[in-house]
Design a protein around this motif. Structure first.
Motif, PDB file in Angstrom:
ATOM      1  N   MET A 152     -39.634  12.015  -4.190  1.00 27.87           N
ATOM      2  CA  MET A 152     -40.788  11.267  -3.714  1.00 27.87           C
ATOM      3  C   MET A 152     -41.905  12.260  -3.451  1.00 27.87           C
ATOM      4  SD  MET A 152     -41.381   8.810  -0.370  1.00 27.87           S
ATOM      5  CE  MET A 152     -41.462  10.148   0.827  1.00 27.87           C
ATOM      6  N   GLN A 153     -43.090  11.952  -3.936  1.00 27.83           N
ATOM      7  CA  GLN A 153     -44.246  12.804  -3.704  1.00 27.83           C
ATOM      8  C   GLN A 153     -45.391  11.937  -3.209  1.00 27.83           C
ATOM      9  OE1 GLN A 153     -45.173  15.288  -7.070  1.00 27.83           O
ATOM     10  NE2 GLN A 153     -43.038  15.856  -7.396  1.00 27.83           N
ATOM     11  N   ALA A 154     -45.947  12.293  -2.069  1.00 28.39           N
ATOM     12  CA  ALA A 154     -47.083  11.583  -1.505  1.00 28.39           C
ATOM     13  C   ALA A 154     -48.350  12.378  -1.749  1.00 28.39           C
ATOM     14  CB  ALA A 154     -46.871  11.352  -0.015  1.00 28.39           C
ATOM     15  N   ALA A 155     -49.492  11.737  -1.626  1.00 29.53           N
ATOM     16  CA  ALA A 155     -50.775  12.390  -1.860  1.00 29.53           C
ATOM     17  C   ALA A 155     -50.882  13.648  -1.009  1.00 29.53           C
ATOM     18  CB  ALA A 155     -51.911  11.428  -1.527  1.00 29.53           C
ATOM     19  N   GLY A 156     -51.328  14.728  -1.643  1.00 29.23           N
ATOM     20  CA  GLY A 156     -51.529  15.969  -0.922  1.00 29.23           C
ATOM     21  C   GLY A 156     -50.366  16.925  -0.980  1.00 29.23           C
ATOM     22  N   THR A 157     -49.209  16.485  -1.524  1.00 31.85           N
ATOM     23  CA  THR A 157     -48.085  17.407  -1.659  1.00 31.85           C
ATOM     24  C   THR A 157     -48.367  18.395  -2.775  1.00 31.85           C
ATOM     25  OG1 THR A 157     -46.976  15.831  -3.106  1.00 31.85           O
ATOM     26  CG2 THR A 157     -46.395  15.783  -0.766  1.00 31.85           C
ATOM     27  N   ALA A 158     -47.672  19.519  -2.749  1.00 33.59           N
ATOM     28  CA  ALA A 158     -47.992  20.616  -3.658  1.00 33.59           C
ATOM     29  C   ALA A 158     -47.750  20.258  -5.118  1.00 33.59           C
ATOM     30  CB  ALA A 158     -47.178  21.848  -3.277  1.00 33.59           C
ATOM     31  N   SER A 159     -46.625  19.605  -5.406  1.00 32.93           N
ATOM     32  CA  SER A 159     -46.278  19.315  -6.800  1.00 32.93           C
ATOM     33  C   SER A 159     -46.777  17.939  -7.191  1.00 32.93           C
ATOM     34  CB  SER A 159     -44.761  19.392  -6.998  1.00 32.93           C
ATOM     35  OG  SER A 159     -44.415  19.069  -8.331  1.00 32.93           O
ATOM     36  N   SER A 160     -47.098  17.769  -8.466  1.00 24.62           N
ATOM     37  CA  SER A 160     -47.541  16.455  -8.954  1.00 24.62           C
ATOM     38  C   SER A 160     -46.761  16.036 -10.184  1.00 24.62           C
ATOM     39  CB  SER A 160     -49.037  16.496  -9.280  1.00 24.62           C
ATOM     40  OG  SER A 160     -49.294  17.476 -10.273  1.00 24.62           O
ATOM     41  N   GLN A 161     -45.625  16.668 -10.427  1.00 24.58           N
ATOM     42  CA  GLN A 161     -44.782  16.295 -11.551  1.00 24.58           C
ATOM     43  C   GLN A 161     -43.318  16.475 -11.161  1.00 24.58           C
ATOM     44  OE1 GLN A 161     -45.614  18.876 -14.857  1.00 24.58           O
ATOM     45  NE2 GLN A 161     -45.487  20.733 -13.653  1.00 24.58           N
ATOM     46  N   PHE A 162     -42.434  15.909 -11.979  1.00 21.09           N
ATOM     47  CA  PHE A 162     -41.007  15.996 -11.698  1.00 21.09           C
ATOM     48  C   PHE A 162     -40.277  16.375 -12.971  1.00 21.09           C
ATOM     49  CE2 PHE A 162     -36.772  14.071 -11.716  1.00 21.09           C
ATOM     50  CZ  PHE A 162     -36.232  14.656 -10.583  1.00 21.09           C
ATOM     51  N   LYS A 163     -39.300  17.272 -12.866  1.00 27.15           N
ATOM     52  CA  LYS A 163     -38.532  17.709 -14.021  1.00 27.15           C
ATOM     53  C   LYS A 163     -37.051  17.778 -13.673  1.00 27.15           C
ATOM     54  CE  LYS A 163     -42.212  20.683 -15.874  1.00 27.15           C
ATOM     55  NZ  LYS A 163     -42.558  22.059 -16.320  1.00 27.15           N
ATOM     56  N   LEU A 164     -36.230  17.340 -14.605  1.00 22.15           N
ATOM     57  CA  LEU A 164     -34.793  17.609 -14.582  1.00 22.15           C
ATOM     58  C   LEU A 164     -34.492  18.438 -15.823  1.00 22.15           C
ATOM     59  CD1 LEU A 164     -33.215  14.154 -13.616  1.00 22.15           C
ATOM     60  CD2 LEU A 164     -33.237  16.222 -12.211  1.00 22.15           C
ATOM     61  N   THR A 165     -34.036  19.631 -15.632  1.00 20.51           N
ATOM     62  CA  THR A 165     -33.780  20.511 -16.775  1.00 20.51           C
ATOM     63  C   THR A 165     -32.286  20.792 -16.908  1.00 20.51           C
ATOM     64  OG1 THR A 165     -34.111  22.490 -15.414  1.00 20.51           O
ATOM     65  CG2 THR A 165     -36.038  21.602 -16.558  1.00 20.51           C
ATOM     66  N   ASP A 166     -31.843  20.920 -18.157  1.00 19.82           N
ATOM     67  CA  ASP A 166     -30.460  21.275 -18.465  1.00 19.82           C
ATOM     68  C   ASP A 166     -29.455  20.331 -17.807  1.00 19.82           C
ATOM     69  OD1 ASP A 166     -28.692  22.870 -19.905  1.00 19.82           O
ATOM     70  OD2 ASP A 166     -28.267  24.143 -18.175  1.00 19.82           O
ATOM     71  N   VAL A 167     -29.721  19.027 -17.949  1.00 21.90           N
ATOM     72  CA  VAL A 167     -28.798  18.013 -17.435  1.00 21.90           C
ATOM     73  C   VAL A 167     -27.698  17.779 -18.458  1.00 21.90           C
ATOM     74  CG1 VAL A 167     -28.586  15.625 -16.675  1.00 21.90           C
ATOM     75  CG2 VAL A 167     -30.662  16.926 -16.145  1.00 21.90           C
TER      76      VAL A 167
END
Length: 526
Positions: free
Chosen positions: A448-463
């Motif tokens: 979950m990312q709310a306005a103003g948080t550092a990250s603005s994307q989500f990644k799952l790698t090597d699943v």
């Protein structure tokens, strides 16, 4: 004929639709849909596609000519095209949609095709066993080049939407029909002079034609179940686009970028990732390139960018209407057929083509025939049903405001041990939720990312793909609405699809939220 048109001779005639002139012009539509093939395997959803698309375009104010089943005779379709071109003025648009079988045959002009094959739309009157007598009931790609050339010569824009196919094969065991007719193996005589002349038209000759094919050249175009009925995912998505869902800024104009974003997302959602549509040309010529005008006679700038324009007065801002899920066809239930003896779960009494649960084996099948879950016992069936009720709700939201995510490598099914990457990029809204609806029916909170948080994307790698196998659905929601309460529901270790649905209904239904759905089908071996 699907990606064939985007990959061979017809690809030579593809170019972007240029921006409209200062006054929005008229749009004319030619709609063809064929289910009944007396000499071939008939289809189940192409006429529904044609009726749906025709309704949407009529409501948008377009002049529509429609041909279905036995009405779809080549001479009549050709005359309708000729009349449309004759009646159109420079700057007008002709939209030609086709739903039905496509096929291939040996090229009519030696050396014209890289693979030595021409593609054609197959009309009901064609019989490959009597090809000499019935060859007039096909529309060859070269002929369409010539048709498009006539419109181009008058400065008329063309958008061709082909919901059919000519090759490819599925890895998943889907029960629906494919819009592919057997290839013609003998060399046919040219059905018309323009079938020869059209071979001389090259891509550089066309500047006002674009083609949207149902899937890539390596894929089939299957009929899938949408709202309980067999349909073409491209036609369904295009009809919703013309109704205004693709018009992201609500200005009455659908740009190439808006249409592309909308079609890619919703075809994936509605086909359960069996198809990837194909636009030609692959890249828009400009950010403001307009392909569909939903309003008539409105003074607009040539490059409309992101301006909101009211249907009555140029430059007047208007807000796009966001509908609640029930106004978009969501019913809050699914149809379920039970093979064996078991109590029917709640919300499993809907209508239409059913999901199927085999009590003895524990296998749960989608209406398309896919294995959605394994080892589903009486203790898990309610959770699985609740998942698909929630998933239908999310698909309804996505149908009017889709987002974009990616899973790589792209496949229609993955085997145990395969390694994947999932990416959810920043959206148009500041808040984001990411979760998985597992094949077991479990809800798995990811981010979950709310306005103003550092990250603005989500990644799952090597699943890595591991048991249990079936169908997972990775969900991303972007919204400007507060998400803390929904996040709290997701973070609860006992969260269910039912409780999550109630939270989403209360806080996001009928409000601005962009939804992306990434189906992930797995099994032990391919």
């Amino acid at each position: 004929m699907c990606r064939s048109l985007a990959g061979t001779a017809l690809a030579l005639c593809l170019a972007a639709v240029a921006p409209l002139p200062a006054l929005a012009a008229q749009t004319h539509a030619l709609v063809v849909g064929v289910d009944q093939y007396p000499n071939d395997v008939s289809l189940d959803g192409a006429v529904r596609d044609a009726e749906d698309v025709a309704r949407a375009m009529s409501a948008a104010g377009f002049t529509v000519r429609k041909f279905t089943d036995a009405e779809a005779r080549k001479d009549d379709i050709r005359k309708a095209w000729t009349d449309m071109v004759a009646g159109a003025a420079a700057g007008d648009t002709i939209i030609f949609t086709y739903a039905g079988h496509g096929a291939q045959m040996p090229e009519l002009v030696a050396g014209d095709e890289a693979d030595g094959l021409d593609e054609f739309l197959q009309l009901p009157g064609f019989d490959r066993n009597r090809h000499e007598e019935t060859a007039n009931e096909i529309i060859v790609d070269n002929e369409m080049n010539a048709w498009f050339g006539e419109a181009e010569g008058k400065g008329v824009h063309v958008l061709f939407v082909s919901d059919s196919c000519f090759s490819g094969g599925m890895s998943r065991s889907v029960t629906g029909k494919s819009r592919l007719a057997p290839a013609v193996t003998v060399k046919l005589a040219p059905p018309s002079q323009e079938a020869l002349a059209g071979a001389n038209l090259k891509e550089i000759d066309f500047k006002q034609v674009t083609v949207l094919a149902a899937s890539l050249e390596s894929q089939p175009t299957p009929e899938v179940i949408i709202d309980g009925e067999p349909r073409g995912a491209l036609s369904w998505s295009f009809a919703r686009a013309v109704e205004g869902s693709a018009d992201r800024d609500g200005n009455g104009l659908i740009t190439r970028i808006e249409l592309e974003d909308y079609i890619f997302s919703n075809v994936k959602n509605r086909s359960e990732a069996l198809q990837v549509p194909n636009f030609m040309p692959q890249v828009a010529r400009s950010e403001g390139e307009v392909v569909v005008t939903l309003t008539r006679g409105i003074p607009v700038a040539a490059d409309t960018g992101g301006t909101n324009t009211d249907a009555g007065t140029a430059g007047t801002e208007t807000q796009k209407i966001i509908k609640p899920a029930k106004d978009l066809g969501w019913t809050g239930s699914i149809a379920l057929e039970i093979a064996g003896t078991a109590e029917k779960p709640k919300n499993a009494d809907g209508t239409g083509t059913p999901y199927r649960w085999d009590v003895a084996s524990g296998v749960f099948y989608t209406p398309n025939g896919d294995v959605a879950a394994e080892n589903v016992g009486a203790d898990r069936i309610q959770a699985v049903v609740d998942k698909y009720v929630l998933l239908d709700f999310l698909k309804a939201l996505a149908s009017q405001n889709p987002g974009s995510v990616s899973l790589t490598p792209v496949k229609d099914i993955y085997a145990a041990g395969n390694r994947l990457r999932f990416d959810a990029p920043p959206g148009r809204y500041p808040n984001m939720l990411v979760f998985n609806l597992a094949n077991t029916g479990e809800v798995q909170f990811l981010d979950m990312q709310a306005a103003g948080t550092a990250s603005s994307q989500f990644k799952l790698t090597d699943v890595e793909v591991v048991k249990p196998f079936g169908a997972d659905h990775l969900i991303t929601i972007w919204t400007g609405e507060p998400v803390d309460a929904i996040g709290a529901v997701l973070a609860d270790k006992n969260v269910t699809s039912e409780t999550l649905l109630q939270a989403l209904l209360t806080r996001l239904d009928g409000r601005e939220a962009s939804v992306a759905i990434q189906p992930l089908y797995t099994r032990e071996t391919l």
